[in-house]
Design a protein around this motif. Structure first.
Motif, PDB file in Angstrom:
ATOM      1  N   LEU A 165       0.795  -1.139  -0.115  1.00  0.00           N
ATOM      2  CA  LEU A 165       0.025   0.074  -0.049  1.00  0.00           C
ATOM      3  C   LEU A 165       0.932   1.374  -0.094  1.00  0.00           C
ATOM      4  CD1 LEU A 165      -3.106   0.878   0.078  1.00  0.00           C
ATOM      5  CD2 LEU A 165      -2.805   0.914   2.593  1.00  0.00           C
ATOM      6  N   HIS A 189      -7.807  -2.544   1.959  1.00  0.00           N
ATOM      7  CA  HIS A 189      -8.508  -1.526   2.147  1.00  0.00           C
ATOM      8  C   HIS A 189      -7.637  -0.203   1.975  1.00  0.00           C
ATOM      9  CE1 HIS A 189     -12.376  -2.579   3.604  1.00  0.00           C
ATOM     10  NE2 HIS A 189     -11.886  -3.602   4.326  1.00  0.00           N
ATOM     11  N   LYS A 192     -59.325 -11.343 -13.513  1.00  0.00           N
ATOM     12  CA  LYS A 192     -58.454 -10.023 -13.379  1.00  0.00           C
ATOM     13  C   LYS A 192     -58.365  -9.423 -14.718  1.00  0.00           C
ATOM     14  CE  LYS A 192     -56.969 -10.797  -9.111  1.00  0.00           C
ATOM     15  NZ  LYS A 192     -58.420 -10.976  -8.563  1.00  0.00           N
ATOM     16  N   MET A 224      -5.195  -1.255   8.050  1.00  0.00           N
ATOM     17  CA  MET A 224      -3.995  -1.786   7.499  1.00  0.00           C
ATOM     18  C   MET A 224      -3.404  -0.652   7.365  1.00  0.00           C
ATOM     19  SD  MET A 224      -4.370  -5.043   6.307  1.00  0.00           S
ATOM     20  CE  MET A 224      -6.072  -5.385   6.340  1.00  0.00           C
ATOM     21  N   HIS A 272      -3.473   1.921   8.812  1.00  0.00           N
ATOM     22  CA  HIS A 272      -4.454   3.160   9.212  1.00  0.00           C
ATOM     23  C   HIS A 272      -4.970   2.911  10.717  1.00  0.00           C
ATOM     24  CE1 HIS A 272      -4.280   5.084   5.587  1.00  0.00           C
ATOM     25  NE2 HIS A 272      -4.912   4.296   4.693  1.00  0.00           N
ATOM     26  N   TYR A 299     -40.927  -4.099  -0.317  1.00  0.00           N
ATOM     27  CA  TYR A 299     -41.089  -5.415  -0.766  1.00  0.00           C
ATOM     28  C   TYR A 299     -42.444  -5.932   0.104  1.00  0.00           C
ATOM     29  CZ  TYR A 299     -39.625 -10.186  -1.665  1.00  0.00           C
ATOM     30  OH  TYR A 299     -39.810 -11.401  -2.149  1.00  0.00           O
ATOM     31  N   PHE A 324     -45.680  -4.181  -0.427  1.00  0.00           N
ATOM     32  CA  PHE A 324     -46.389  -4.633  -1.587  1.00  0.00           C
ATOM     33  C   PHE A 324     -46.964  -6.242  -1.327  1.00  0.00           C
ATOM     34  CE2 PHE A 324     -46.245  -6.718  -5.665  1.00  0.00           C
ATOM     35  CZ  PHE A 324     -47.237  -6.029  -6.419  1.00  0.00           C
ATOM     36  N   TYR A 352     -50.164  -6.232  -0.007  1.00  0.00           N
ATOM     37  CA  TYR A 352     -51.241  -5.723  -0.860  1.00  0.00           C
ATOM     38  C   TYR A 352     -51.419  -6.730  -1.961  1.00  0.00           C
ATOM     39  CZ  TYR A 352     -53.593  -3.095  -4.388  1.00  0.00           C
ATOM     40  OH  TYR A 352     -54.347  -2.577  -5.497  1.00  0.00           O
ATOM     41  N   TYR A 353     -50.410  -6.987  -2.371  1.00  0.00           N
ATOM     42  CA  TYR A 353     -50.596  -8.173  -3.665  1.00  0.00           C
ATOM     43  C   TYR A 353     -51.439  -9.323  -3.288  1.00  0.00           C
ATOM     44  CZ  TYR A 353     -48.732 -10.838  -7.646  1.00  0.00           C
ATOM     45  OH  TYR A 353     -48.382 -11.558  -8.729  1.00  0.00           O
ATOM     46  N   TRP A 406     -54.887  -8.260  -2.939  1.00  0.00           N
ATOM     47  CA  TRP A 406     -55.585  -7.844  -4.422  1.00  0.00           C
ATOM     48  C   TRP A 406     -55.893  -9.110  -4.990  1.00  0.00           C
ATOM     49  CZ3 TRP A 406     -53.797  -8.761  -9.201  1.00  0.00           C
ATOM     50  CH2 TRP A 406     -54.322  -8.266 -10.218  1.00  0.00           C
ATOM     51  N   TYR A 407     -54.946 -10.090  -5.064  1.00  0.00           N
ATOM     52  CA  TYR A 407     -55.169 -11.357  -5.748  1.00  0.00           C
ATOM     53  C   TYR A 407     -56.290 -12.124  -5.228  1.00  0.00           C
ATOM     54  CZ  TYR A 407     -52.447 -13.275  -9.749  1.00  0.00           C
ATOM     55  OH  TYR A 407     -52.233 -13.047 -11.287  1.00  0.00           O
ATOM     56  N   ASN A 465     -58.694 -11.025  -3.260  1.00  0.00           N
ATOM     57  CA  ASN A 465     -59.992 -10.418  -3.466  1.00  0.00           C
ATOM     58  C   ASN A 465     -61.100 -10.962  -2.568  1.00  0.00           C
ATOM     59  OD1 ASN A 465     -61.347  -8.315  -4.796  1.00  0.00           O
ATOM     60  ND2 ASN A 465     -61.646  -9.262  -6.722  1.00  0.00           N
ATOM     61  N   TRP A 494     -34.547   6.290  -5.713  1.00  0.00           N
ATOM     62  CA  TRP A 494     -33.613   7.124  -6.695  1.00  0.00           C
ATOM     63  C   TRP A 494     -32.573   8.010  -6.126  1.00  0.00           C
ATOM     64  CZ3 TRP A 494     -32.767   4.408 -11.090  1.00  0.00           C
ATOM     65  CH2 TRP A 494     -33.727   3.639 -11.459  1.00  0.00           C
ATOM     66  N   TYR A 497     -12.752   1.490   9.490  1.00  0.00           N
ATOM     67  CA  TYR A 497     -13.338   0.816   8.435  1.00  0.00           C
ATOM     68  C   TYR A 497     -13.804   1.922   7.534  1.00  0.00           C
ATOM     69  CZ  TYR A 497     -17.125  -1.710   6.042  1.00  0.00           C
ATOM     70  OH  TYR A 497     -17.974  -2.292   5.060  1.00  0.00           O
ATOM     71  N   VAL A 552     -16.103   1.294   0.239  1.00  0.00           N
ATOM     72  CA  VAL A 552     -15.883   1.285  -1.034  1.00  0.00           C
ATOM     73  C   VAL A 552     -16.958   1.429  -1.948  1.00  0.00           C
ATOM     74  CG1 VAL A 552     -14.733   0.154  -2.949  1.00  0.00           C
ATOM     75  CG2 VAL A 552     -13.775  -0.207  -0.715  1.00  0.00           C
TER      76      VAL A 552
END
Lengths: 179, 401
Positions: A21, A44, A91, B1, B3, B267, B270, B273-274, B277-278, B280, B313, B398, B401
């Motif tokens: 390093l 690292h 559906k 290392m 550091h 996840y 949904f 809900y899924y 919904w299915y 019903n 996003w 730590y 990366v």
């Protein structure tokens, strides 16, 4: 003697990851551009020491994910509502709800493909032959050895000066490797 | 290392700063909850509003405190090293569970105003509620709440006390002891968190049931715990506290986990809900029918986009998670969204037509004041980081990366 081979570059061995390093920092500072470090495991701080920018792989992952998303959605819409409309379980022919699992899975699948194969392509893998394979000590790099190499094609490369530089950094057994 | 870092920060906060925060928190708390209590004087509607606003705010802060508890358990369970720098902060969040137990008392008082199944005349004409009566009855409900809080407070105190003991002695055996208990605590946590929110939130609509409901709450709880840690970490480092301990990598980690649980929330939400919904089936769809109509549909869309699509996003890139301003905006936003998510679960039971009330806001601000105040009180007495944790060094060294 068989045909003349071109030189590929210089390779030096270092005692431990810390020494490698430190050497990498100095090689980077000295202005070399076409050089590489080799170790059995990720170290690292090596990305910074080598002055490597961010990886391009995430962009390929994103591209793969978006492709999977689009394919998953249009596939279900086109096959279910356009090409072969068939009412199943009362559906609608198409709705976002039932499209989610397939769209999600396909996004993940292609994102993963993008990551793995993108990494392969950017690393120019698979590569059955590399000049360093000829270096007698180099196979230890998969076990307990640490190397640093500078390529001949580096604009700053000079066999004598670069060799002296690597030795000065603590590199042992500095060898010129043919292509 | 190469550091090697060692702990150089002052493990204590300036008592004056903690005192200021404590007083401000108490002030906001008393004023906020005082104003909220004014609704009690506004007849039946006002009283209902008070209890529902209270329940929403209560659930919001309880889930954050529970997130802190599970963070601590998880740290020991998996022998994590990255989270060593955050552990005391999480322990302090969980340390607010006794406060939440006190804030639960108004809910017990308002049981009849909040929960339909407490009305004996309603149960008498309702076969489903009669069937559920062995579980959904006032005595058992109260007994369960006592058990839930008892176990949570016991776990929170166990981990926090041993951790503080280690500050003095540096004894590694304490770490091993906490690790030994972590798997058992994980099981207790999973069951109590699930059933507590079956009781307090899901039973608002006693006909409705969803087996994944506990997981939805858990996802929101963990997400807001990491968001709170990120905000507290940003506040610490801005005020010169733990500057060398909470590295950019540590903040990045908290942001990553927050992002991860945002996705996990989407996840499991949904998934809930899924299937409904299915399938019903009317007894299951009723819950969503209420939440898709009369203005509530827009709140649902806001939750879908605000809780998942936009932050997905916004927080995706490494750059955003490592940028202090972006992280502060992201974490604050996720806390707001967790509140709106809970509001969307709780409030439609009271207002079939979407009708925000000022008491919703004053209740959450007031309770937030008390939450911050009691968090600050811990900063006055004890170190803000478990500075003799054997893994603190690793967490400081730590980098992501």
């Amino acid at each position: 003697m068989a045909e003349m081979r071109k030189n590929w570059g210089l390779v030096a061995e270092f005692d431990n990851p810390g020494a490698l390093l430190e050497a990498a920092h100095k090689v980077q500072e000295a202005g070399y551009r076409k050089w590489e470090t080799w170790s059995p495991f990720p170290i690292h701080g090596m990305d910074d020491a080598q002055g490597l920018g961010g990886s391009k792989v995430p962009w390929i992952t994103l591209g793969g994910g978006l492709t999977g998303f689009t394919i998953g959605l249009t596939l279900q819409w086109w096959s279910g509502a356009v090409a072969y409309p068939l009412v199943i379980g009362g559906k609608p022919l198409f709705s976002w709800e039932f499209a989610v699992p397939v769209t999600f899975e396909l996004s993940i699948l292609l994102a993963a493909f993008g990551t793995v194969f993108g990494m392969f392509i950017l690393n120019k893998l698979p590569r059955p032959y590399h000049p360093l394979d000829k270096h007698p000590e180099f196979r230890g790099v998969t076990d307990d050895k640490f190397f640093l190499s500078i390529e001949v094609s580096d604009p700053k490369f000079d066999v004598h000066r670069s060799k002296a530089f690597l030795e000065e950094l603590g590199g042992r057994g500095v060898t010129l490797v043919e292509e | 290392m190469g550091h090697k870092k060692s702990f150089t920060d002052d493990p204590k906060v300036d008592p004056a700063l903690a005192e200021k925060l404590f007083k401000t928190g108490i002030g906001v708390g008393v004023v906020g909850l005082g104003i909220t209590a004014a609704t009690l004087a506004m007849g039946d509607d006002g009283r209902h509003q008070f209890f529902f606003s209270w329940l929403t705010a209560f659930t919001f802060f309880t889930t954050i405190a529970l997130g802190g508890l599970f963070f601590t358990i998880l740290h020991h369970l998996v022998r994590a090293s990255w989270s060593a720098g955050w552990r005391r902060t999480a322990e302090n969040l969980a340390g607010n569970l006794p406060l939440m137990a006190v804030l639960f008392i108004p809910i017990l008082i308002g049981l009849h105003d909040i929960y339909h199944w407490t009305h004996e005349d309603a149960v008498a004409t309702d076969t489903i509620l009669q069937w559920k009566e062995p579980y959904l009855n006032t005595n058992f409900f109260v007994a369960r709440a006592v058990v839930f809080f008892g176990l949570w407070i016991a776990m929170a105190m166990f981990f926090r006390r041993n951790s503080i003991k280690q500050d003095e002695s540096g004894d590694v055996a304490l770490t091993f002891r906490m690790r030994w208990w972590a798997p058992i605590c994980t099981l207790i946590f999973a069951l109590t968190l699930t059933f507590a929110h079956f009781d307090w939130v899901m039973s608002l609509d006693p006909h409705w049931f969803s087996t994944i409901f506990g997981l939805v709450i858990f996802a929101g709880a963990m997400m807001s715990c990491y968001a709170s840690l990120a905000l507290i970490g940003l506040w610490y480092t801005k005020n010169g506290i733990l500057e060398n301990t909470l590295s950019k990598g540590n903040l990045h980690d908290a942001a990553k986990m927050m992002f991860g649980f945002t996705v996990f929330w989407a996840y499991v939400s949904f998934s809930q809900y899924y299937l409904i919904w299915y399938g019903n089936i009317p007894e299951e769809t009723a819950w969503y029918y209420l939440r898709f109509n009369e203005g509530w549909g827009w709140v649902g869309v806001a939750v879908l986009f605000g809780h998942f699509m936009i932050p997905f996003w916004f927080l995706m890139s490494r750059h955003m998670k490592r940028n202090r301003t972006a992280l502060a905006i992201g974490a604050g936003w996720m806390l707001l969204m967790h509140f709106i998510d809970l509001y969307y679960m709780i409030m439609p039971t009271l207002h079939h037509h979407f009708a925000p009330h000022w008491a919703d806001l004053t209740a959450v601000l007031g309770m937030g004041g008390l939450f911050v105040a009691f968090f600050a009180r811990r900063l006055k007495t004890d170190a803000v980081v478990a500075y003799r944790d054997p893994q603190l060094d690793a967490s400081m060294r730590y980098d992501n990366v």
